[in-house]
Scaffold this motif. Structure first.
Motif, PDB file in Angstrom:
ATOM      1  N   ARG A 255      53.000  37.922  45.580  1.00 49.55           N
ATOM      2  CA  ARG A 255      52.552  38.941  46.540  1.00 49.55           C
ATOM      3  C   ARG A 255      52.434  38.347  47.936  1.00 49.55           C
ATOM      4  O   ARG A 255      51.847  37.269  48.098  1.00 49.55           O
TER       5      ARG A 255
ATOM      6  N   ARG B  27      46.642  39.003  52.855  1.00 47.29           N
ATOM      7  CA  ARG B  27      46.208  38.431  51.569  1.00 47.29           C
ATOM      8  C   ARG B  27      45.992  36.913  51.642  1.00 47.29           C
ATOM      9  O   ARG B  27      45.140  36.357  50.937  1.00 47.29           O
TER      10      ARG B  27
ATOM     11  N   GLN C 168      39.831  37.715  33.712  1.00 45.36           N
ATOM     12  CA  GLN C 168      39.667  36.544  34.595  1.00 45.36           C
ATOM     13  C   GLN C 168      38.370  36.758  35.353  1.00 45.36           C
ATOM     14  O   GLN C 168      37.738  37.806  35.219  1.00 45.36           O
TER      15      GLN C 168
ATOM     16  N   THR D 250      37.386  37.174  38.629  1.00 41.84           N
ATOM     17  CA  THR D 250      37.091  38.114  39.722  1.00 41.84           C
ATOM     18  C   THR D 250      37.039  39.565  39.250  1.00 41.84           C
ATOM     19  O   THR D 250      36.500  40.419  39.936  1.00 41.84           O
ATOM     20  N   THR D 251      37.634  39.848  38.110  1.00 40.94           N
ATOM     21  CA  THR D 251      37.480  41.186  37.533  1.00 40.94           C
ATOM     22  C   THR D 251      36.561  41.114  36.316  1.00 40.94           C
ATOM     23  O   THR D 251      36.004  42.118  35.892  1.00 40.94           O
TER      24      THR D 251
ATOM     25  N   ILE E 195      45.423  33.981  45.995  1.00 47.91           N
ATOM     26  CA  ILE E 195      44.430  35.041  46.228  1.00 47.91           C
ATOM     27  C   ILE E 195      43.596  34.739  47.486  1.00 47.91           C
ATOM     28  O   ILE E 195      42.542  35.325  47.726  1.00 47.91           O
TER      29      ILE E 195
ATOM     30  N   ARG F 294      42.027  45.307  40.373  1.00 53.20           N
ATOM     31  CA  ARG F 294      40.595  45.258  40.706  1.00 53.20           C
ATOM     32  C   ARG F 294      40.004  46.667  40.792  1.00 53.20           C
ATOM     33  O   ARG F 294      40.386  47.483  41.626  1.00 53.20           O
TER      34      ARG F 294
ATOM     35  N   SER G  60      46.774  44.915  42.818  1.00 55.69           N
ATOM     36  CA  SER G  60      45.791  44.391  41.872  1.00 55.69           C
ATOM     37  C   SER G  60      45.212  45.451  40.939  1.00 55.69           C
ATOM     38  O   SER G  60      45.228  46.641  41.224  1.00 55.69           O
TER      39      SER G  60
ATOM     40  N   ASP H  13      43.855  42.136  34.751  1.00 54.31           N
ATOM     41  CA  ASP H  13      44.615  41.526  35.837  1.00 54.31           C
ATOM     42  C   ASP H  13      46.015  42.133  35.800  1.00 54.31           C
ATOM     43  O   ASP H  13      46.606  42.274  34.728  1.00 54.31           O
TER      44      ASP H  13
HETATM   45  C1  MIC Z   1      45.976  39.578  42.286  1.00 49.85           C
HETATM   46  O1  MIC Z   1      46.931  38.857  42.058  1.00 49.85           O
HETATM   47  O2  MIC Z   1      45.975  40.461  43.162  1.00 49.85           O
HETATM   48  C2  MIC Z   1      44.718  39.379  41.460  1.00 49.85           C
HETATM   49  C3  MIC Z   1      43.711  38.748  42.338  1.00 49.85           C
HETATM   50  O3  MIC Z   1      44.992  38.501  40.397  1.00 49.85           O
HETATM   51  C4  MIC Z   1      44.276  40.742  40.933  1.00 49.85           C
HETATM   52  C5  MIC Z   1      42.955  40.719  40.275  1.00 49.85           C
HETATM   53  C6  MIC Z   1      41.801  40.793  41.238  1.00 49.85           C
HETATM   54  O4  MIC Z   1      41.886  41.470  42.245  1.00 49.85           O
HETATM   55  O5  MIC Z   1      40.793  40.190  40.927  1.00 49.85           O
HETATM   56  C7  MIC Z   1      45.280  41.399  39.984  1.00 49.85           C
HETATM   57  O6  MIC Z   1      46.441  41.077  40.027  1.00 49.85           O
HETATM   58  O7  MIC Z   1      44.905  42.305  39.226  1.00 49.85           O
END
Ligand code: MIC
Ligand code: SF4
Length: 657
Positions: A389, A394, A45, A47-48, A371, A546, A544, A129
């Protein structure tokens, strides 16, 4: 038990064991031992993903070697500056060049779209992700990982993991009206906690499975991530076939079931008939209570959507509940459909109009508030969400109280203005169309291989190169920069509200916010002291995938993290970044260590070669203590090389010689 079943070919096998065995490249399938599996599909995705494509580029390979790789843009969709749009363009151009399908912004959340269009029973999927296990709803071994692991898998490399224990969750009975799949996974979270699934695969079976649709199964496999599980999966049966038929993909179906009498490492039983509507309280998905036992709680905001609960059936139910009513003036209801396919269906069925008429604020098909991309609640507000989450901060508002629940509880509560047990209403029934409005015109196929070489990958000014560590030195020295409690999440380590998400391709800029929810002065202190060590309690780095939560500390000079225990993906990310992930041998040493203590690790190479126990000298307090480096021989080579990228490149060079 389970290991016998797995290693002895004559014994009855679980589904997980069958898929792992058919993809096994290295190692023995004995719980805790490192194995390597081949990867059929990858997903990223945005952001990663920017990191993944920078890493893939650094590996120097011309094209991906998977059966299918897909790049989604679904997280960073607020475009308040040039950064996010630049990231989207970078990913789109990189995908075209490297052989990756590209799902355009607006097409939906990666996990929902992947389930609809790409998931194949019996295959393996690695995604950057943590909710990649959503695809386990259709009998796929789907695992969330750090970007570097995904980049390697895109290049055809296997994925290394510790062989998990296989836990059988037997579902008895049937859900009662107003009780939903979300309540099944909340029940498990309440029983096992956010670290109860570490090192485990949860495989569902029993008569209760048949009564759950694929999207309901997906709610459960999705939120298995909150247990810390490696992944979760369901059989592929007639229900799976029906889902695939609705997607026009029946050809992708084949049956997948555990052998009669398959042996598991653990068994858990849940009687669906006994479950009732549940809610997770602030600030952890395992702080679960029964809705009816919750003291009257006024809601200020209700958010419906996310990769956990925004399927066709979920949103049809919401529309049915809202039909002909109006949301009270002091409640803000926002709805983000999981995919464009779901949104189209809602529009065609008239359900979207019911939502709009009731006063819901309709958001684009993306992660959105889940997010913290917009819809941050008001100061001190109560926000009830169908997400997975509710970690501290957050939502984008640190004083907000975020609760998690099913779409049914969310919609009824939005109308009542307080968290409400929906069983006070007559049951509702909705029918999902037999054929979904499939339209792949927002999924771009990559350029043909022969044209790829000429294609340019476009990078905006905010996209910085991938950060590389140096080979592990013989001595590590520095002070303890922070001592943290249990269950520190990646949202603490690398917070990601709308303001910071545009910096995901820029580690130096992001590093200034690293661990600031724990201590606002941490980045400045780390810079002033030129790095040091982090100390933490249990389950450090939950949440995450990340890798920014490892790369930002790396940028700040963090040499090692010493914790009571780690979450799976974050630990792998630390090691992949060449940062020592160490565990205390004795809890008393965690209790007596303090911030600013000066630590020294000497003769590191000899110590690592000798065994997995290392000695750390606390120079300030004048004592030594032992820590464990729980890493496979391969991970040790990765550490010595200064991270997975350096290691992978060195391996490739060796092969070329
Ligand atoms: C999340 O739900 O925390 C995220 C944003 O989808 C993350 C990915 C990220 O931090 O970009 C995840 O679940 O890995
Ligand atoms: Fe997006 Fe939320 Fe799902 Fe993460 S958990 S992929 S932010 S919807």
């Amino acid at each position: 038990m389970g290991n016998n079943a797995i290693t002895d070919g004559t014994k009855a096998k679980s589904i997980a064991a069958k898929i792992l065995e058919s993809h096994l490249v290295k190692g023995k399938m004995i719980p805790g031992e490192e194995i390597a599996i081949s990867i059929d599909q990858t997903l990223t995705q945005d952001t990663t993903g920017t990191m993944v494509y920078l890493e893939f580029e650094a590996l120097g390979l011309p094209r991906v070697r998977t059966k299918r790789s897909v790049a989604y843009v679904d997280h960073n969709t607020l475009q308040t500056g040039f950064e996010n749009a630049d990231d989207h363009r970078f990913i789109q151009t990189a995908a075209a060049k490297y052989g990756v399908y590209f799902s355009r912004p607006g097409n939906g959340i990666c996990h929902q779209v992947h389930l609809e269009r790409f998931t194949i029973p019996g295959q393996t999927l690695l995604g950057s992700d943590s909710h990649t296990p959503t695809a386990g709803a259709m009998g796929m071994i789907a695992i969330g990982a750090g970007g570097m692991d995904v980049a390697v898998a895109m290049g055809g490399g296997p994925y290394y993991l510790n062989m998990p224990k296989i836990v059988n969750v037997r579902l008895k009975g049937r859900l009662q009206p107003w009780v939903s799949a979300k309540d099944i996974i909340l029940e498990l979270l309440s029983r096992l906690s956010v670290k109860g699934g570490v090192g485990k695969i949860f495989e569902y079976s029993g008569e209760g499975v048949k009564s759950l649709s694929v999207p309901e199964r997906a709610t459960i496999t999705n939120m298995g991530a909150e247990l810390g599980a490696t992944t979760s999966l369901f059989p592929s049966d007639e229900v799976t076939r029906e889902f695939l038929r609705a997607q026009g993909r029946e050809v992708d179906w084949h049956p997948l079931a555990a052998d009669e009498g398959a042996v598991y490492d653990e068994v858990i039983e849940i009687d669906l008939t006994e479950l009732e509507p549940l809610v997770a309280c602030p600030h952890s998905p395992d702080k679960v209570v029964k809705v009816r036992e919750l003291p009257q709680t006024k809601v200020d905001q209700v958010c419906i959507g996310s990769c956990t609960n925004s399927s066709a059936a979920d949103l049809l139910k919401v529309a049915e509940i809202l039909k002909g009513k109006t949301i009270p003036a002091d409640v803000s209801l926002v709805i983000a459909p999981g995919s464009r396919q779901v949104l189209t269906m809602l529009a065609e069925q008239g359900a979207l109009a019911e939502m709009i008429k009731a006063g819901a604020r309709i958001l684009e098909c993306a992660c959105g508030p889940c997010i913290g991309m917009g819809q941050a609640p008001a100061t001190g507000a109560v926000s009830l969400r169908t997400f997975n989450r509710n970690f501290y901060g957050r939502s984008g508002t640190t004083s907000a109280q975020v609760y998690l629940c099913s779409p049914e509880v969310a919609a009824v509560s939005a109308l009542h203005g307080q968290i409400t047990d929906p069983r006070c209403h007559e049951p509702i029934q909705v029918t999902v169309p037999e054929k979904m409005p499939v339209n792949d015109n927002m999924i771009m196929a990559p350029a043909p291989a022969e044209e790829a070489e000429k294609l340019e990958v476009i990078k905006g000014p905010n996209i910085k190169s991938f950060l590389q560590n140096k080979a592990l030195p013989a001595t590590l020295e520095g002070s303890v920069l922070l001592v943290m409690e249990n269950n520190i999440t990646t949202d603490h380590i690398m917070p990601s509200p709308a303001k910071l998400l545009p910096l995901r391709s820029n580690i130096p800029a992001l590093a200034d916010y690293c661990l600031t929810p724990v201590d606002p002065n941490f980045p400045a202190r780390a810079k002033e002291r030129k790095g040091g060590f982090l100390v933490a309690g249990e389950n450090y780095g939950q949440g995450s995938s990340r890798e920014h939560a490892a790369l930002a500390p790396l940028y700040l000079g963090i040499k090692g993290v010493i914790a009571l225990s780690f979450a799976r993906i974050h630990k792998a990310n630390l090691l992949n970044a060449g940062i020592l992930a160490l565990t205390f041998l004795d809890k008393a040493d965690y209790d007596r260590i303090s911030r600013d203590d000066e630590l020294l690790l000497e003769n590191l190479h000899e110590q690592i070669a000798a065994d997995d126990t290392l000695v750390v000298r606390n120079k300030t307090k004048g004592y030594s203590f032992q820590v464990k480096l729980e890493a496979s021989p391969r991970q040790i080579q990765v550490l010595l090389a200064g991270g997975l990228l350096a290691y992978t490149k060195a391996q490739a060079e060796k092969r070329a010689e």
